[in-house]
Scaffold this motif. Structure first.
Motif, PDB file in Angstrom:
ATOM      1  N   VAL A 164      10.971  -6.155  -5.400  1.00 49.83           N
ATOM      2  CA  VAL A 164      10.466  -5.609  -5.300  1.00 49.83           C
ATOM      3  C   VAL A 164      10.063  -3.810  -5.519  1.00 49.83           C
ATOM      4  CG1 VAL A 164       9.645  -6.344  -3.013  1.00 49.83           C
ATOM      5  CG2 VAL A 164      10.716  -4.072  -3.232  1.00 49.83           C
ATOM      6  N   THR A 165       9.042  -3.066  -5.846  1.00 53.17           N
ATOM      7  CA  THR A 165       9.137  -1.841  -6.457  1.00 53.17           C
ATOM      8  C   THR A 165      10.202  -0.708  -5.543  1.00 53.17           C
ATOM      9  OG1 THR A 165       7.495  -1.163  -5.093  1.00 53.17           O
ATOM     10  CG2 THR A 165       6.569  -2.313  -7.123  1.00 53.17           C
ATOM     11  N   LYS A 166      10.001   0.514  -6.270  1.00 53.23           N
ATOM     12  CA  LYS A 166      11.715   1.265  -6.032  1.00 53.23           C
ATOM     13  C   LYS A 166       9.879   1.937  -4.451  1.00 53.23           C
ATOM     14  CE  LYS A 166      14.489   2.550  -9.309  1.00 53.23           C
ATOM     15  NZ  LYS A 166      13.607   2.505 -10.755  1.00 53.23           N
ATOM     16  N   GLY A 167       9.341   2.369  -5.130  1.00 51.14           N
ATOM     17  CA  GLY A 167       7.963   2.750  -3.973  1.00 51.14           C
ATOM     18  C   GLY A 167       8.566   2.011  -2.326  1.00 51.14           C
ATOM     19  N   ARG A 168       8.951   0.643  -3.015  1.00 49.70           N
ATOM     20  CA  ARG A 168       8.720  -0.369  -1.494  1.00 49.70           C
ATOM     21  C   ARG A 168       9.735  -0.260  -0.562  1.00 49.70           C
ATOM     22  NH1 ARG A 168       4.114  -1.622   1.276  1.00 49.70           N
ATOM     23  NH2 ARG A 168       3.557   0.494  -0.094  1.00 49.70           N
ATOM     24  N   VAL A 169      10.773  -0.233  -1.429  1.00 52.16           N
ATOM     25  CA  VAL A 169      12.307   0.041  -0.402  1.00 52.16           C
ATOM     26  C   VAL A 169      11.959   1.329   0.185  1.00 52.16           C
ATOM     27  CG1 VAL A 169      14.427  -0.058  -1.295  1.00 52.16           C
ATOM     28  CG2 VAL A 169      13.278  -1.319  -2.897  1.00 52.16           C
ATOM     29  N   GLU A 170      11.511   2.306  -0.264  1.00 52.23           N
ATOM     30  CA  GLU A 170      12.014   3.917   0.059  1.00 52.23           C
ATOM     31  C   GLU A 170      11.076   3.728   1.030  1.00 52.23           C
ATOM     32  OE1 GLU A 170      10.335   6.609  -2.836  1.00 52.23           O
ATOM     33  OE2 GLU A 170      12.379   5.646  -4.027  1.00 52.23           O
ATOM     34  N   THR A 171       9.555   3.082   1.319  1.00 55.45           N
ATOM     35  CA  THR A 171       8.611   2.807   2.264  1.00 55.45           C
ATOM     36  C   THR A 171       9.477   2.195   3.839  1.00 55.45           C
ATOM     37  OG1 THR A 171       7.143   2.753   0.853  1.00 55.45           O
ATOM     38  CG2 THR A 171       6.861   1.672   3.391  1.00 55.45           C
ATOM     39  N   PHE A 172      10.529   0.587   3.639  1.00 55.76           N
ATOM     40  CA  PHE A 172      10.661   0.077   4.431  1.00 55.76           C
ATOM     41  C   PHE A 172      11.906   0.515   4.594  1.00 55.76           C
ATOM     42  CE2 PHE A 172       9.513  -3.462   1.157  1.00 55.76           C
ATOM     43  CZ  PHE A 172       8.271  -3.785   1.505  1.00 55.76           C
ATOM     44  N   VAL A 178      14.713  -2.618   6.209  1.00 56.10           N
ATOM     45  CA  VAL A 178      14.771  -3.217   5.473  1.00 56.10           C
ATOM     46  C   VAL A 178      15.875  -4.360   6.534  1.00 56.10           C
ATOM     47  CG1 VAL A 178      16.698  -2.845   3.488  1.00 56.10           C
ATOM     48  CG2 VAL A 178      14.629  -1.430   4.180  1.00 56.10           C
ATOM     49  N   PRO A 179      16.239  -5.397   5.832  1.00 52.97           N
ATOM     50  CA  PRO A 179      17.002  -6.491   6.020  1.00 52.97           C
ATOM     51  C   PRO A 179      18.216  -6.653   5.915  1.00 52.97           C
ATOM     52  CG  PRO A 179      15.566  -7.451   4.438  1.00 52.97           C
ATOM     53  CD  PRO A 179      14.295  -6.297   4.752  1.00 52.97           C
ATOM     54  N   VAL A 544       2.297   2.962 -10.284  1.00 49.17           N
ATOM     55  CA  VAL A 544       1.812   3.227  -8.715  1.00 49.17           C
ATOM     56  C   VAL A 544       2.538   2.005  -8.116  1.00 49.17           C
ATOM     57  CG1 VAL A 544      -0.614   3.575  -9.525  1.00 49.17           C
ATOM     58  CG2 VAL A 544      -0.255   1.154  -9.277  1.00 49.17           C
ATOM     59  N   ASP A 545       2.473   2.313  -6.349  1.00 50.60           N
ATOM     60  CA  ASP A 545       3.193   0.663  -5.068  1.00 50.60           C
ATOM     61  C   ASP A 545       1.734  -0.213  -5.372  1.00 50.60           C
ATOM     62  OD1 ASP A 545       4.876   0.287  -4.165  1.00 50.60           O
ATOM     63  OD2 ASP A 545       5.448   1.230  -2.488  1.00 50.60           O
ATOM     64  N   LEU A 546       2.485  -1.401  -4.435  1.00 46.07           N
ATOM     65  CA  LEU A 546       1.783  -3.127  -4.561  1.00 46.07           C
ATOM     66  C   LEU A 546       0.712  -1.938  -3.708  1.00 46.07           C
ATOM     67  CD1 LEU A 546       5.078  -5.378  -3.965  1.00 46.07           C
ATOM     68  CD2 LEU A 546       3.618  -4.901  -5.650  1.00 46.07           C
ATOM     69  N   ASN A 547       1.059  -1.334  -2.676  1.00 51.61           N
ATOM     70  CA  ASN A 547      -0.118  -1.214  -1.600  1.00 51.61           C
ATOM     71  C   ASN A 547      -1.528   0.194  -2.304  1.00 51.61           C
ATOM     72  OD1 ASN A 547       1.483   1.466  -2.256  1.00 51.61           O
ATOM     73  ND2 ASN A 547       0.330   2.412   0.139  1.00 51.61           N
ATOM     74  N   MET A 548      -1.463  -0.163  -3.705  1.00 61.47           N
ATOM     75  CA  MET A 548      -2.655   0.850  -4.250  1.00 61.47           C
ATOM     76  C   MET A 548      -3.530  -0.104  -5.003  1.00 61.47           C
ATOM     77  SD  MET A 548      -1.037   4.312  -4.985  1.00 61.47           S
ATOM     78  CE  MET A 548      -2.564   5.053  -6.003  1.00 61.47           C
ATOM     79  N   LEU A 549      -3.082  -1.304  -5.538  1.00 64.30           N
ATOM     80  CA  LEU A 549      -3.332  -2.449  -6.476  1.00 64.30           C
ATOM     81  C   LEU A 549      -4.552  -3.144  -5.655  1.00 64.30           C
ATOM     82  CD1 LEU A 549      -0.218  -3.928  -7.403  1.00 64.30           C
ATOM     83  CD2 LEU A 549      -2.400  -2.281  -8.623  1.00 64.30           C
ATOM     84  N   PRO A 550      -5.817  -3.618  -6.641  1.00 65.41           N
ATOM     85  CA  PRO A 550      -6.912  -4.542  -5.898  1.00 65.41           C
ATOM     86  C   PRO A 550      -5.871  -5.859  -5.683  1.00 65.41           C
ATOM     87  CG  PRO A 550      -6.915  -3.910  -8.401  1.00 65.41           C
ATOM     88  CD  PRO A 550      -5.623  -2.973  -7.922  1.00 65.41           C
ATOM     89  N   VAL A 551      -5.156  -5.748  -4.859  1.00 62.64           N
ATOM     90  CA  VAL A 551      -4.470  -7.701  -4.743  1.00 62.64           C
ATOM     91  C   VAL A 551      -5.107  -7.920  -3.302  1.00 62.64           C
ATOM     92  CG1 VAL A 551      -2.625  -8.775  -5.387  1.00 62.64           C
ATOM     93  CG2 VAL A 551      -3.310  -7.239  -6.821  1.00 62.64           C
ATOM     94  N   VAL A 552      -5.417  -8.779  -3.060  1.00 60.00           N
ATOM     95  CA  VAL A 552      -5.572  -9.036  -2.009  1.00 60.00           C
ATOM     96  C   VAL A 552      -5.142 -10.645  -1.398  1.00 60.00           C
ATOM     97  CG1 VAL A 552      -7.232  -8.173  -0.860  1.00 60.00           C
ATOM     98  CG2 VAL A 552      -7.918 -10.110  -1.987  1.00 60.00           C
ATOM     99  N   ALA A 553      -4.662 -11.214   0.106  1.00 56.63           N
ATOM    100  CA  ALA A 553      -3.992 -12.470  -0.243  1.00 56.63           C
ATOM    101  C   ALA A 553      -4.677 -13.007   1.122  1.00 56.63           C
ATOM    102  CB  ALA A 553      -2.718 -12.402   0.626  1.00 56.63           C
ATOM    103  N   SER A 554      -4.991 -14.598   0.956  1.00 56.41           N
ATOM    104  CA  SER A 554      -5.685 -15.053   2.464  1.00 56.41           C
ATOM    105  C   SER A 554      -5.032 -16.327   2.430  1.00 56.41           C
ATOM    106  CB  SER A 554      -7.371 -15.395   1.501  1.00 56.41           C
ATOM    107  OG  SER A 554      -8.048 -16.167   2.602  1.00 56.41           O
TER     108      SER A 554
END
Ligand code: BF8
Ligand code: SF4
Length: 635
Positions: A164-172, A178-179, A544-554
């Motif tokens: 994952v991104t560095k930003g995600r690791v920091e957030t986790f 973090v597991p 940027v980090d993943l939480n900024m991308l125009p990406v969604v899941a369904s």
């Protein structure tokens, strides 16, 4: 409510009544009305003083015997579902890791390393110095690192932290989610949700996120090792729906998840001697292998094996009367297959020691001697063919072309034809320009609670018309395949002008003479990790980090605990994530509030629960619009 919008499914189900056999839809009717306590998550059997339940209407007891309230009960139930999903993906990944280790030390000759480049790139990502090492040496180290990732370590899980991104690791790290091991995260979830441990709903949910991230690690590991052992997929053209069964052939369906079994059978099925045997038995068409569910996706991508059906309609493959063997490993296999098979000549063959079904034939599959087991299974199907009753054969003449196998590597490879030096640039430029408005990953199952495929088809038409790039995995990809959405023709028919232009430019650069298919098929459910890889690469490229991308899941039709785990890690990864079926959490306002709203402040992602497909599409488009605005792009 109609059973399905897939006419092949409906046609096959008609045969069930003629045989007097029940299907999943009959059994669902017999369960109605389903328990309101269970539906809302307000029951608990975690100790022998229970079962305890709380009425969602405010009458009766407000707490269980131990004092657990509605929030605690619901959070504990959800957490245990995620733990079960993680254990399933973990079991799948561990099975592959053990095989990679045995392959590397010469104990699994049927499983040589097929993709050395993938092996090297995984080794580099997890920090192995491969200088001067042979492929088997590298595989040994990677396998040992993978197996280490299951127990509790001092540092974060390798497969979670390096993908994952560095930003995600920091957030986790910031939120303590973090597991430090895949199995240890499952174990911790079970511990903290047992009698008299964690009684703070929000704390339980954070523990559940940690476990879901272990699920992500397991999914990613499973994808990595499957590619190393069986090859990284690249696009292939094949077929989908029940019409892939052939009246003149010995038909074998591969159903389940782990490619260790299915890939071997796909390899052996072309053996001239076995095909000769099939012809000698009267099957002029030889051996015909088809796929069902996720293992169907695995062999579809790597061997062009056609996909018969998936998930909720798995019984229909037997109901055609033309299936000689249904070969299963584990996960998402309805025990009812044994009853349906009884009405026909079909042999239901179980293969794994942990997944036997009463009434099935058990041919145990081991890594040593895998090829021999595969041959034995095919020979069993040939014998079954001789008992087929032609009067009972009723194969719906319905099938469609489907392009499959868009791994991350294949997508980057196709984009590099437009810009060899910076392959992600064309994708990013088109997102910035609005030709690609956003990206939606469709994942998950088909459920008996929704008209099969209806949500998928309604949603994709809305999103594609608005220039949303569609990725799909698991039974979501099965649904799109069966309805013809994995074709260049679907791009021409349903894509908005911007999306159509991009898919056409890439398709033409790739020498297809036309556009890429409307849906990019990324594989099985563990292959949701491939979609994560694409998003991580784009985020890193943009800084940027993943939480900024125009990406969604369904997940318009989720069923399994695995789907709950995947949905939860998608949210933790920062994605707005839609569920088309209400999960059993509405008994707690705290839990529903956290999942749909408060979690956004922590991770950026959140759940959108919306059974109506058009409303769901509108909400996903709004989420994409918000992200685009955040990046300073046209909304
Ligand atoms: O792992 S989508 S019904 S087959 S759980 Fe199962 Fe759901 Fe299908 Fe694959 Ni995924
Ligand atoms: Fe009832 Fe508490 Fe036992 Fe659950 S753990 S069954 S709520 S007493």
């Amino acid at each position: 409510m109609d059973k399905s919008i897939d006419s092949a499914t409906l046609k096959a189900v008609e045969s069930a009544a003629a045989c007097g056999v029940q299907t999943v839809w009959d059994r669902y009717e017999a369960q109605k009305p389903q328990c309101g306590f269970g539906e809302t998550g307000l029951c608990c059997r975690h100790c022998l003083q229970g079962p305890c339940r709380i009425s969602p209407f405010g009458d009766g007891a407000r707490v269980g015997v131990c004092g657990a309230n509605a929030d605690v009960m619901v959070a504990r139930g959800l957490s245990r579902a995620i733990a079960a999903g993680t254990a399933s993906h973990g079991g799948h990944a561990k099975h592959l890791a053990h095989t990679l280790l045995r392959s590397s030390i010469g104990q699994a000759p049927d499983y040589p390393i097929k993709d050395v480049n993938k092996l090297k790139s995984v080794a580099a990502r997890i920090g192995v110095d491969i200088d001067g090492m042979t492929a088997n040496d590298i595989a040994r180290v990677v396998a040992l690192r993978a197996l280490e990732d299951f127990s509790e370590k001092d540092e974060p899980s390798t497969w979670a932290a390096t993908t994952v991104t560095k930003g995600r690791v920091e957030t986790f790290l910031k939120y303590g989610v973090v597991p430090r091991g895949i199995d240890s995260a499952v174990s911790e979830s079970m511990h903290r949700t047992t009698y008299g441990v964690d009684a703070d709903a929000v704390n339980i949910l954070l523990g559940a996120v940690k476990c879901a991230l272990a699920d992500y690690a397991a999914c990613h590991m499973a994808t990595d090792i499957a590619d190393i052992l069986f090859g990284t997929p690249s696009p292939v053209a094949t077929m989908a729906n029940l019409g892939v069964l052939r009246a003149d052939a010995v038909n074998i369906a591969l159903h389940g998840h782990n490619p260790l079994l299915s890939d071997m059978i796909a390899q052996v099925a072309g053996d001239p001697e076995l095909n000769e045997k099939a012809r000698a038995a009267g099957a002029a068409g030889g051996v015909n292998v088809v796929g069902v569910c996720c293992t169907g996706n695995e062999v579809m991508m790597r061997h062009k094996i056609p996909l018969a059906t998936s998930s909720v309609s798995q019984e229909t493959v037997i109901l055609t009367g033309a299936l000689d063997a249904m070969v299963v490993d584990y996960q998402c296999i309805m025990p009812a297959l044994a009853n349906v098979a009884e009405c026909f000549h079909t042999r239901l063959i179980t293969t794994m020691p942990i997944a036997r079904i009463t009434g099935a034939t058990h041919i145990e599959f081991h890594e040593d001697g895998a090829r021999d087991s595969a041959r034995k299974i095919i020979e069993t199907a040939i014998v079954a063919f001789t008992k087929r009753d032609p009067a009972k054969v009723n194969i719906p003449d319905i099938l469609t072309t489907a392009f499959a196998g868009f791994s991350t590597e294949a997508i980057v490879g196709a984009l590099s034809l437009l810009d060899a030096a910076d392959p992600l640039k064309p994708l990013i430029d088109n997102i910035v320009a609005g030709n690609i408005y956003g990206v939606c990953l469709f994942a998950g199952c088909n459920t008996v609670k929704v008209t099969q495929d209806a949500n998928y088809v309604a949603m994709i038409k809305e999103l594609a018309a608005k220039n949303v790039l569609i990725l799909a995995t698991g039974c979501a990809s099965g649904a799109f395949a069966r309805h013809g959405f994995m074709t260049p023709e679907a791009t021409g028919k349903y894509a908005g002008p911007g999306l159509k232009a991009v898919l056409t430019a890439v398709g033409q650069a790739a020498g297809l003479g036309g556009p890429l298919p409307l849906v990019l098929h990324m594989g099985s459910c563990v292959d949701n990790s491939r979609a994560a890889d694409v998003a991580v690469a784009v985020a890193n490229r943009l800084g940027v980090d993943l939480n900024m991308l125009p990406v969604v899941a369904s997940a318009p039709e989720p069923v399994t605990e695995k789907a709950v785990a995947i949905g939860t890690w998608a949210v933790a990864a920062g994605l707005p994530t839609h569920l088309g079926v209400v999960p059993p959490v509405i008994g707690s306002s705290v839990v529903t509030g956290v999942l749909t709203s408060a979690v956004k402040d922590l991770f950026g992602g959140y759940f959108i629960v919306e059974p109506d497909p058009l409303a769901a599409a509108a909400k996903l488009l709004a989420a994409i619009s918000e992200r685009r605005t955040g990046l300073g792009l046209s909304a």
